[in-house]
Scaffold this motif. Structure first.
Motif, PDB file in Angstrom:
ATOM      1  N   LEU A 188     -27.813   5.260  15.004  1.00  0.00           N
ATOM      2  CA  LEU A 188     -27.992   5.634  13.591  1.00  0.00           C
ATOM      3  C   LEU A 188     -28.497   7.069  13.477  1.00  0.00           C
ATOM      4  O   LEU A 188     -28.021   7.837  12.638  1.00  0.00           O
ATOM      5  CB  LEU A 188     -28.981   4.674  12.911  1.00  0.00           C
ATOM      6  N   ALA A 206     -25.665   9.400  14.363  1.00  0.00           N
ATOM      7  CA  ALA A 206     -24.672   9.479  13.271  1.00  0.00           C
ATOM      8  C   ALA A 206     -25.198  10.363  12.139  1.00  0.00           C
ATOM      9  O   ALA A 206     -24.447  11.159  11.561  1.00  0.00           O
ATOM     10  CB  ALA A 206     -24.355   8.085  12.763  1.00  0.00           C
ATOM     11  N   LEU A 262     -18.232  10.350  14.277  1.00  0.00           N
ATOM     12  CA  LEU A 262     -17.977  10.261  12.837  1.00  0.00           C
ATOM     13  C   LEU A 262     -16.563   9.774  12.532  1.00  0.00           C
ATOM     14  O   LEU A 262     -16.332   9.108  11.545  1.00  0.00           O
ATOM     15  CB  LEU A 262     -18.199  11.626  12.182  1.00  0.00           C
ATOM     16  N   GLY A 269     -16.482   5.840  14.136  1.00  0.00           N
ATOM     17  CA  GLY A 269     -17.560   4.916  13.809  1.00  0.00           C
ATOM     18  C   GLY A 269     -18.568   4.867  14.934  1.00  0.00           C
ATOM     19  O   GLY A 269     -18.444   5.565  15.925  1.00  0.00           O
ATOM     20  N   LEU A 270     -19.590   4.010  14.780  1.00  0.00           N
ATOM     21  CA  LEU A 270     -20.672   3.970  15.775  1.00  0.00           C
ATOM     22  C   LEU A 270     -20.214   3.329  17.069  1.00  0.00           C
ATOM     23  O   LEU A 270     -19.535   2.361  17.047  1.00  0.00           O
ATOM     24  CB  LEU A 270     -21.838   3.169  15.199  1.00  0.00           C
TER      25      LEU A 270
END
Lengths: 146, 155
Positions: A57, A60, A142, A145-146
């Motif tokens: 998180l 990101a 990005l 996704g994670l």
């Protein structure tokens, strides 16, 4: 019907007396050790998983900041990582938590560390076990996704 | 003969006394396993939700309330389909923070604060009810929901 069971001599029975107690004691200790280690291992895996999510998180969020402002200062990126980690339960500097930005070989990553709660393994190893998670910051994060 | 019969009776009574405790123990282990499994699933669901959100974070930051709710429903439906969990609930919410001069943030607000350098966060919450077999035994106090909460900065 005749009883076919043989009776053991009295001195044998005397020698066996107490063996059940010893065996039960031994099995209880071994069982408790195995159970304790299982609980500790689960706790470590859980802590590692949470730390990894937090690192992801933070990475990101930094990726997004860099997308918006590629010349963002390192201090600002560190502060971003720490703020995101804090809102996810990992406040830098408290409760043995450390959130850092690492730069190696031109790659930047977020490192989240915390001493994990082990309960039973303290008998064998009194020192706390540090859990570390690292997440790289790049544009693919990005996009994919994670 | 009568001694054998009484011993047999005693074993039966001991068995009858021990059975409810043993059953409670084993069902309890099963219930907690199911709960922790659901909890792990919620973490996975939150990660999946974030992987859907991350590529369009700017959109989530600027979306109006109607569009935001639409995004929330779309993600919820897609994750319900993907995980096969029909009762899964995904809740997205925006939160705002005003940085102190040191850069630290003390509170998250649900309404925009319009302060200088305001930060916007997206909170992704996933919830799933759990139904333990021993739930009627309220003394044990089982959790009724498995959930996870994650926060990401979007501006």
């Amino acid at each position: 019907m005749k009883n076919t069971r043989t009776r053991r001599p009295a001195r044998w029975r005397k020698r066996e007396r107490g063996s059940a107690l010893l065996l039960t004691l031994l099995l209880t200790v071994v069982g408790a050790l195995i159970l304790g280690m299982a609980v500790d291992a689960s706790s470590l895996i859980w802590a590692r998983s949470n730390a990894q999510t937090t690192a992801n998180l933070a990475a990101a969020s930094i990726g997004l900041e860099l997308k918006r402002n590629p010349s963002a200062s390192t201090e600002f990126l560190v502060e971003t990582a720490r703020a995101v980690a804090a809102w996810n339960g990992y406040r830098h500097g408290s409760d043995s938590v450390a959130v850092h930005l690492e730069r190696q070989d031109g790659k930047t990553s977020v490192l989240v560390e915390r001493d994990a709660g082990v309960y039973f393994s303290r008998v064998i190893r009194p020192q706390p076990v540090a859990v570390r998670a690292r997440a790289a910051i790049d544009n693919t994060l990005l996009k994919a996704g994670l | 003969m009568s001694r054998n019969r009484s011993a047999r009776g005693a074993a039966l009574i001991e068995f009858a006394i021990a059975l409810p405790f043993t059953l409670t123990l084993f069902i309890g282990i099963g219930d907690f396993t199911a709960y922790f499994w659901s909890q792990t699933q919620m973490e996975e669901v939150a990660r999946l939700a974030l992987s859907r959100i991350v590529p369009a974070l700017d959109g989530y930051a600027s979306a109006d309330a109607g569009s935001f709710e639409k995004y929330e429903n779309t993600i919820q439906e897609s994750l319900r389909r993907e995980t096969g969990r029909k009762e899964l609930a995904i809740k997205l919410s925006r939160h705002y923070a005003c940085p102190l001069p040191s850069g630290a943030e003390q509170n998250l607000f649900t309404e925009p604060q319009l302060c200088q350098g305001e930060r916007v966060y997206l909170r992704v919450a996933s919830d799933q009810p759990v139904a333990p077999l021993l739930a009627p035994l309220r003394l044990i106090g089982y959790p009724s929901r498995a959930f996870s909460r994650h926060v990401i900065r979007i501006r």
